[in-house]
Scaffold this motif. Sequence first.
Motif, PDB file in Angstrom:
ATOM      1  N   ARG A 480       9.414   7.045   2.319  1.00  0.00           N
ATOM      2  CA  ARG A 480       9.092   5.931   3.227  1.00  0.00           C
ATOM      3  C   ARG A 480       8.506   6.445   4.539  1.00  0.00           C
ATOM      4  NH1 ARG A 480      11.129   1.015   2.016  1.00  0.00           N
ATOM      5  NH2 ARG A 480      12.609   0.848   0.302  1.00  0.00           N
ATOM      6  N   ASP A 577       8.461   3.638   8.818  1.00  0.00           N
ATOM      7  CA  ASP A 577       8.226   3.319   7.404  1.00  0.00           C
ATOM      8  C   ASP A 577       6.722   3.154   7.161  1.00  0.00           C
ATOM      9  OD1 ASP A 577       8.203   2.505   4.809  1.00  0.00           O
ATOM     10  OD2 ASP A 577       9.819   1.050   5.011  1.00  0.00           O
ATOM     11  N   LEU A 579       5.291   3.615   4.299  1.00  0.00           N
ATOM     12  CA  LEU A 579       5.027   3.174   2.934  1.00  0.00           C
ATOM     13  C   LEU A 579       4.612   1.706   2.905  1.00  0.00           C
ATOM     14  CD1 LEU A 579       5.178   4.898   0.404  1.00  0.00           C
ATOM     15  CD2 LEU A 579       7.423   3.941  -0.070  1.00  0.00           C
TER      16      LEU A 579
END
Length: 835
Positions: A480, A577, A579
């Motif tokens: 992530r 994060d 991702l």
Amino acid sequence: FVVGHAGLYQALAMFAVAYFIIGMTVLSVCAIATNGALDAGGAYYMISRALGPEFGGSIGIMFFLANVCGSALYVLGLVEAVVDSFGILPGQEAGSGVHVLPQSYWYELLYGTVLLALCLVVCLVGASIYAKATFLIFLIVAAVLGTILVSFFATRPLKVPIHLPHFNGTETDNGFFTGFSLGTLRDNLGGGYGVDYTTGQMMSFSTVFAVMFNGCTGIMAGSNMSGDLKRPSYSIPRGTISAVLFTYLVYNLLAFLMCATCNRILLQKDYGFLRDISIFPPLVTVGIYAATLSAAMSNLIGASRILYALARDDLFGRALALAKKTSASGNPVMAVIISWLVVQVVLFSGKLNTIASVVTTFFLLVYATVNLACLALEWASAPNFRPTFRYFTWHTCLLGIAGCCVMMFLISPVSASASLGFLLLLLLALHYLSPSSTWGYISQALIFHQVRKYLLMLDVRKDHVKFWRPQILLMVQNPRGSARLIDFVNDLKKSGLYVLGHVELQDLDMLPSDPLQPQQDSWLSLVDKLNVKAFVSLTLAPSVRHGVRQLLFTSGLGGMRPNTLVLGFYDDEAPQDGLARHPAFTSAREEVPLGFPPLRAPTTPKLLSAREYVGIVADALKMLRNVLLARQLESLDKAWELRRAASPPPTIHVWPVNLLRPDSARYADTCSLFLLQMACVLNMARAWRRASLRLFLCVEAGTMPHAQEEKLRQLLKDLRIQAQIQLVPWDAITRLHWQTCRGPPGGPAEEEEEEEGVVNFPTNTTQVSDEYVCAANKLVLEQSPAPAVRFLYLPRPPADTSLYPLYLHQLELLTRGLGPTVLVHGVSAVTSTQL
């Protein structure tokens, strides 16, 4: 037909070639059929379970069409026989004698429709009635064949009047049954191709072979019924081989008897002459009807079973959903009806020989693929491929494939090319549209076999610097927070090995099972989603440092082992994060989790200490692995940097000097050259070709900067690296260093310089002040325009492990605020000036 046009020699050659091809195919069919339980679908089932859904589905459709066209072919042959027996001749009054059936295209279509309806009724009742009907037909045909063989010996010589339709009316000719005659045999030995009186077309070897080959295509009749047989693995090999041998002997015997007893006019102009010479003519007519009706039914029921198997496997989704429906007894009635409708459409072609070449091409293509399936299974050397039928080798499979392909193009180049094109379209459609299957893919077995073979050939002792490439192990704690770093390193690998490594801090002794197995799928899905060409290597360890050691020792295989370790930077920044913001997940946000835990909260302690982190770097260098530390790569928006229209284009800044060792600044040591190489590799990646390299040469007053620049430019020219060189005065920076260090230039600190190939840790880490490092950081930051990414020299960690935190603190100061930065330390020679 065959003997009349081709003569005995060529007819026997045709039979030999045809039976050689189908003989090789029969061996492959028997091998696959005895390698496990067979289900409905025959050849389709064999191919799909061996070669995967793409090949299986496309060949299944081709085989369905081959059987449909074959059924139509035999129905048209039966109509031709009926019209020959009972059709009204031109100029003859209706109702005279047995000739009572009108002749025209539409009437013959009507007769074909009625006969096809009869086949439909039998197939709708089910496989049991079909089996009984075909057995009855077999007895009839065997009896007829016996009377014909007797007739050749018992019938006296006679003249056979022939009436052929002509545009002026009827053409009359006479054929002769001479009985056994050496003169007749001699006349019929060679070829004598003429016009086929049913189509008006001139015959040749290929056209006659195309028609003849349809008499050999029944070898799959038993295989197509695999779902209805009690013991398919037992029955298919025995039934198929005995049928092939029996028909081959019968065909050759009939060819010889005809050539020895009938003149060429009779053979070429009356294909039904056996009625005239038979001791019981009506039985011949019954035999012809029975044989063609049996073949038509066989192809119709075979087509329906293939269609049913295709529908049941859901390869074509809703398009074939209707064909799944069965009767209470399990008979696929809807598949039979659909097959009957398609055969009915094909009947509109009208003439038997018109569709013969298309049918033959389809069957040959299917046979070639059956051989290919067996060849692939044999070459894959999978332990579970152990058929009880052992009378085959990869040579027979290869000969079968070659024979089928050659004959396809000899018979009809146009049909063969069109069939292959159609097959390719089906392959592509199924590859992209069909759901994944659980049948197993032979491609994976073949790839494994070849990769193993070539890995054994990849000898690390033959490595040469000219062919060096980065083979990277990237350690990832949580994807992530590392999505852009994973993508960036994918650009750095330059067709080399790329491994994503992860260490799980658990003790297997305290767990009921391996916790890494469930995670494997999540990591592989991540690799697919990010579209990176990487392997995944997970390990359990009591500490991160031990885990990284394990992966450095064990990752890869043979000559493909990581030579470069990439780590994210150790700092106090809160992880982001990346991702969820990655382009691969913007259109499918619900799939972002992928089974990975949430990121560490800023207040949560880290999994490893600063000392352990530097220890990992030291371990990698001891193991002669190159090391890259990536800082703030998650802030690199590659798409924006590389696609912005503004001028100048994005740049990659390269600092090949050790900024923490101003007393030993060199540009041509192993580490500097490795740093140059990695920057060049990034620039060579497709996505980074617009970027330009900018190399910074730090110079002091009184050191002839232009001579240094020229020397560096010559080095870049020798290395074929295109880069701009920018001179950077750093007298003020070095002055700060000498004010705080404990020794003058040329003292002990310089003597401890790293020697190439020797692990020698510098001890002057404490000599560099924070003030100097901040000044060096400012010097790097001031160089404009701001680059997309910077490459900096990474010094070795100190030998004294108590200095590890100070070493990391200096790296943090050096790279603070620089944006995306890669610190590089190389231990292996990677550049070459040789050809």
